[in-house]
Design a protein around this motif. Structure first.
Motif, PDB file in Angstrom:
ATOM      1  N   VAL A   1      47.646  33.522  44.611  1.00 24.13           N
ATOM      2  CA  VAL A   1      47.803  33.339  43.167  1.00 24.13           C
ATOM      3  C   VAL A   1      49.206  32.835  42.845  1.00 24.13           C
ATOM      4  O   VAL A   1      50.191  33.359  43.348  1.00 24.13           O
TER       5      VAL A   1
ATOM      6  N   ALA B   1      36.690  37.198  37.812  1.00 19.35           N
ATOM      7  CA  ALA B   1      37.295  36.788  39.081  1.00 19.35           C
ATOM      8  C   ALA B   1      36.214  36.496  40.121  1.00 19.35           C
ATOM      9  O   ALA B   1      36.286  35.487  40.834  1.00 19.35           O
TER      10      ALA B   1
ATOM     11  N   ASP C   1      40.492  39.588  47.018  1.00 20.64           N
ATOM     12  CA  ASP C   1      39.489  38.776  47.710  1.00 20.64           C
ATOM     13  C   ASP C   1      40.112  37.662  48.548  1.00 20.64           C
ATOM     14  O   ASP C   1      39.415  36.753  49.000  1.00 20.64           O
TER      15      ASP C   1
ATOM     16  N   LEU D   1      35.544  32.778  41.773  1.00 21.85           N
ATOM     17  CA  LEU D   1      35.643  32.597  43.213  1.00 21.85           C
ATOM     18  C   LEU D   1      34.320  32.131  43.812  1.00 21.85           C
ATOM     19  O   LEU D   1      34.293  31.233  44.664  1.00 21.85           O
TER      20      LEU D   1
ATOM     21  N   VAL E   1      42.509  40.020  36.431  1.00 22.87           N
ATOM     22  CA  VAL E   1      41.778  38.912  37.047  1.00 22.87           C
ATOM     23  C   VAL E   1      42.477  38.502  38.341  1.00 22.87           C
ATOM     24  O   VAL E   1      41.862  38.436  39.412  1.00 22.87           O
ATOM     25  N   THR E   2      43.771  38.223  38.252  1.00 17.08           N
ATOM     26  CA  THR E   2      44.487  37.737  39.436  1.00 17.08           C
ATOM     27  C   THR E   2      44.565  38.806  40.523  1.00 17.08           C
ATOM     28  O   THR E   2      44.521  38.485  41.711  1.00 17.08           O
TER      29      THR E   2
ATOM     30  N   VAL F   1      43.258  29.722  35.586  1.00 18.48           N
ATOM     31  CA  VAL F   1      43.062  30.704  34.516  1.00 18.48           C
ATOM     32  C   VAL F   1      44.107  30.422  33.448  1.00 18.48           C
ATOM     33  O   VAL F   1      45.302  30.405  33.736  1.00 18.48           O
TER      34      VAL F   1
ATOM     35  N   GLN G   1      42.238  41.004  41.215  1.00 16.45           N
ATOM     36  CA  GLN G   1      40.949  40.974  41.911  1.00 16.45           C
ATOM     37  C   GLN G   1      40.861  39.761  42.830  1.00 16.45           C
ATOM     38  O   GLN G   1      40.381  39.850  43.961  1.00 16.45           O
ATOM     39  N   LEU G   2      41.338  38.609  42.352  1.00 18.92           N
ATOM     40  CA  LEU G   2      41.333  37.416  43.204  1.00 18.92           C
ATOM     41  C   LEU G   2      42.180  37.645  44.455  1.00 18.92           C
ATOM     42  O   LEU G   2      41.775  37.272  45.570  1.00 18.92           O
TER      43      LEU G   2
ATOM     44  N   ARG H   1      37.246  41.711  36.317  1.00 15.74           N
ATOM     45  CA  ARG H   1      36.830  41.703  37.727  1.00 15.74           C
ATOM     46  C   ARG H   1      35.593  40.826  37.918  1.00 15.74           C
ATOM     47  O   ARG H   1      35.495  40.080  38.895  1.00 15.74           O
TER      48      ARG H   1
END
Length: 198
Positions: A33, A178, A29, A182, A22-23, A72, A25-26, A175
């Motif tokens: 994090v 995330a 983008d 966002l 998750v992080t 999260v 993918q963030l 993904r």
């Protein structure tokens, strides 16, 4: 991201391994994090944001939470329940129910949250419900499909990094989680919720 594993650093955390999907993918983008491994800290029991005793690390964690638009919570499953560490984090976050910003909104308004769960037993959906329910009470917005999980199903089995099936699904869902976190965070930044009507 608050990792609520029971394992202190530098022990391998299977929960953190999935949360990184998750992080990661963030970060791709463009999101900065910040990660907290709660078990490494002295987080006292209580329902206040202030320090309960000297050395209580919660005030710093609370400040980091308030500096974040996306939260999260990542927890393993034990006996079908969130970890005791996750429950401690939510217990301390209870104080946020009475905290407001300069416009009179609950401090969690216009922030989004999601959940990551791992376990070599069943119970992920229950853990997701327990944690998201608490976060919604506090005022977080929970986007659709703002979770991912991996578990081995009924009975004992390998942990996330040790094998088993379903990893591709868990990472794909991470993904998507995330992206949804966002997308909703950006929407709330553009059109924030106002204070509740009086």
């Amino acid at each position: 991201m608050i990792n609520c594993t029971l394992k202190k650093s530098p022990e391998t955390s299977h929960t953190e391994a999935l949360a990184r999907a998750v992080t990661g993918q963030l970060e791709k983008d463009g999101v900065e994090v910040d990660t907290v491994r709660a078990v490494d800290l002295d987080i006292a029991p209580g329902v206040v944001s202030e320090a309960v005793h000297e050395g209580d690390a919660w005030p710093d964690v609370h400040a980091r939470i308030l500096a974040s638009e996306i939260l999260v919570i990542a927890s393993p499953t034990w006996l079908g329940q969130p970890s005791s560490v996750a429950k401690r984090v939510l217990e301390r976050m209870d104080a946020m129910l009475s905290e407001t910003d300069d416009e009179g909104r609950p401090v969690a308004y216009n922030r989004v949250a999601g959940v990551v769960v791992t376990g070599n037993e069943d119970g992920a959906h229950h853990v997701i419900s327990e944690i998201t329910g608490g976060l919604q009470d506090i005022g977080y917005t929970i986007p659709g499909q703002a979770w991912t999980y991996w578990n081995q199903g009924p009975g004992p089995g390998p942990s996330f990094l040790e094998g088993g099936s379903g990893h591709d699904w868990s990472r794909k869902t991470a993904r998507a989680m995330a992206a949804n976190l966002l997308g909703v965070a950006r929407a709330l930044a553009e059109r924030p919720l106002g204070p509740p009507p009086r």
